[in-house]
Motif scaffolding. Structure first.
Motif, mmCIF file in Angstrom:
data_model
loop_
_atom_site.group_PDB
_atom_site.id
_atom_site.type_symbol
_atom_site.label_atom_id
_atom_site.label_comp_id
_atom_site.label_asym_id
_atom_site.label_seq_id
_atom_site.Cartn_x
_atom_site.Cartn_y
_atom_site.Cartn_z
ATOM 1 N N SER A 136 184.572 63.082 -26.634
ATOM 2 C CA SER A 136 184.258 61.668 -27.435
ATOM 3 C C SER A 136 184.520 62.174 -28.642
ATOM 4 C CB SER A 136 182.780 61.327 -27.281
ATOM 5 O OG SER A 136 181.867 62.582 -27.930
ATOM 6 N N PRO A 169 180.966 64.657 -23.978
ATOM 7 C CA PRO A 169 179.901 63.558 -25.089
ATOM 8 C C PRO A 169 179.681 64.165 -26.120
ATOM 9 C CG PRO A 169 178.703 63.866 -23.088
ATOM 10 C CD PRO A 169 179.959 64.823 -23.254
ATOM 11 N N SER A 186 180.286 58.276 -27.469
ATOM 12 C CA SER A 186 180.052 58.834 -25.788
ATOM 13 C C SER A 186 179.889 57.617 -25.480
ATOM 14 C CB SER A 186 178.399 59.213 -26.812
ATOM 15 O OG SER A 186 178.451 60.448 -27.100
#
Length: 566
Positions: free
Chosen positions: A201, A174, A268
């Protein structure tokens, strides 16, 4: 039409009427959790999260950690011989120890890993059922030193090898930024080769240019939208995006206390949600290959292009819908019923045998072409032909054996099917290629070597394009100067500018003027025979553009009101 379409339309309508979401877990509800089903999870899916740190004792998370039972806690011996001493609950690659918790007193700084892991766990809880804890387990991998004062995730790639060793099924990265080395890329490829699904992400830099690791290829990439399905301003976008998830007002655990919560945001938070969907689907369908799980999530996602016209074709297939994806996997023979012609990214599956569905693809306005890529074993191609129809008229018929791995089709409504028998399923991935609006009306450098003429942004009666960066070079005889008189100016004030430079370079010392807004500028006479015009716009707030006439003159250089020349 799939249930998910009406589900989200009604939810978004309710949110717009009340001005707020109806429940603190409503971000999760957008992904259509199914509260009742038959059957139990068949596999506990291991999800590794590589992030800053993790509050192991948080009430949301303490039930879900994956424990290394081959390691005896606290004996300072590498009991399982894997090279990591006392790695009962993950490993800290920044400080080279087994403590993945936030440094004491720095919980507010080291909150990110707790948030992402907690979102995955909360998603699993909200699915309901009596088999929650048999669906997933989380492997915490820490990559930020206790002594860090900045978020540097450079050790994230080295930690991938540990996730492979721990036999993770899903890996969540993330974070974004920096550049992966050749050694880092080998680790990523190794994880993919052993069957690990890697979720990244998209990043929060307001850009259509993704950074590593999302841009490495073969990743599952997630952008972010708000509670109304509109892309959040900071979320990156582009053709590599696979889905978008809620990235605003997402209830998540916080690292500051065992019962602390807050609302997470950004890509995220979104990637945690979408990775949670994939992991929990895999728990019920452990024999499904990652490609089939990916297909199910793509082909049942809710398209959001109509809510994001400026970013159509750049937000993946839309927002995943867990219940529809579950049904897609549970009844694959009915999977074609979930096809939507307006979904700008997806898969076309033609099953073995002779009977094949027909798939309509309708990119609509703003799309240049349809890109196709074969995703199945090439042996599946023998004995059948690819047929393309425009209404009832057949446009093409091509033997599958003659079709390349990737190809393009004009961006106009068409229907696609197969004729003939297949020995294996044949799978094609597609996505709609949007017209590059930044170069829709202007591009590069246009040169005007004339005594007089007219220059404009090129949009005519339409609004000018976003993210433009275009140049016009005006050259008159060397003993003359350039007179510029604007006849139209309508740009986003103090954001989108028309710059005038003396000469042929955009140097600060050459800047004659810059204009923005809706008021006509004064007449400009350049000091020399050359003027370089530069127009730059951002991604939003576009006006009707600008236009001016130029003429070679002998007047003194300067700025004049129109009356001075009448």
């Amino acid at each position: 039409m799939p249930y998910s379409f009406w589900f989200l339309i009604l939810f978004l309508w309710a949110s717009s009427v009340t001005g707020q979401t109806a429940h603190y877990d409503s971000a999760y509800s957008l992904l259509q959790p199914k509260l009742h089903w038959t059957g139990e999870a068949k596999q506990k899916v291991r999800v590794a999260i590589i992030d800053d740190a993790f509050r192991l004792s948080h009430k949301q998370l303490e039930r879900y950690w994956c424990r290394n039972l081959a390691e005896i806690p606290g004996n300072r011996i590498d009991d399982d011989g894997n090279g990591y001493i006392d790695d009962v609950l993950g490993w800290d690659f920044a400080d080279s120890d087994s403590d993945v918790r936030p440094a004491e007193g720095k919980e507010s700084f080291f909150y990110h890993g707790t948030m992402v892991a907690g979102i995955i766990a909360r998603w699993n809880d909200l699915l309901g059922g009596d088999d929650k804890e048999s669906r997933i387990e989380l492997i915490p991998i820490k990559i930020l030193s206790d002594h860090s004062s900045a978020k540097n995730y450079s050790k994230g790639y080295a930690a991938i090898d540990y996730a492979i060793q721990q036999q993770a099924n899903v890996l969540v990265l993330p974070w974004s930024g920096g550049s992966a080395s050749s050694e880092d890329i080998v680790l990523v490829q190794r994880a993919q080769q052993v069957g690990m699904a890697i979720f990244c992400s998209a990043g929060n830099t307001y850009s259509n240019k993704l950074q590593h690791p999302a841009s490495l290829g073969g990743m599952f990439v997630v952008g972010a939208v708000d509670e109304f399905g509109v892309k959040i301003a900071s979320s990156n976008y582009g053709p590599l995006i696979d889905w978008v998830g809620p990235g605003e007002k997402v209830k998540a655990p916080h690292a500051s206390a065992d019962n602390a919560w807050f609302y997470g945001d950004g890509t995220s938070a979104a990637v945690g949600m979408v990775a949670g969907i994939f992991a929990t689907l895999k728990a019920y369908f452990p024999k499904a290959e990652n490609l089939f799980l990916y297909e199910a999530m793509l082909n049942t996602a809710l398209p959001l292009d109509s809510l994001n016209v400026r970013y159509r074709g750049q937000l993946g297939s839309g927002m995943p819908q867990w219940s529809d994806a579950y049904q897609y996997l549970h009844q694959p023979e009915q999977s074609h019923l979930f096809h939507l012609p307006e979904r700008s990214k997806g898969m076309l599956r033609f099953k073995r045998g002779k009977n094949h569905p027909s798939y309509a693809l309708n990119p609509g306005q703003g799309f240049e072409s349809i890109h196709f890529e074969q995703r199945s074993d090439l042996e599946a191609r023998s004995g059948a032909s690819w047929r393309v129809f425009d209404g009832e008229k057949e446009r093409d018929e091509i033997p599958l054996a003659h079709i390349p791995i990737t190809w393009t089709h004009p961006g106009e409504p068409s229907e696609f099917t197969l004729d003939g028998s297949l020995k294996k399923d044949w799978i094609v991935q597609y996505f709609y290629e949007p017209i590059d609006s930044a170069s829709l009306y202007c591009t590069g450098v246009q040169v005007f070597s004339l005594d007089s003429g007219m220059v404009s942004d090129g949009s005519g009666e339409m609004n000018y394009s976003g993210e433009s960066s275009c140049y016009w070079q005006i050259e008159v005889p060397t003993d003359m100067r350039v007179k510029i008189e604007f006849t139209k100016l309508d740009t986003e004030a103090n954001v989108d500018f028309v710059y005038l430079f003396s000469g042929d370079k955009t140097l600060q010392e050459n800047l004659l003027a810059k204009f923005s807004g809706a008021n006509l500028p004064p007449i400009v006479v350049s000091p020399f025979h050359q003027v370089l015009v530069w127009f730059v716009s951002d991604a939003k707030g576009h006006g009707q553009g600008w236009e001016f006439v130029f003429k070679a003159v002998e007047e003194k250089p300067g700025y004049y009101q129109k009356e001075s020349f009448d």
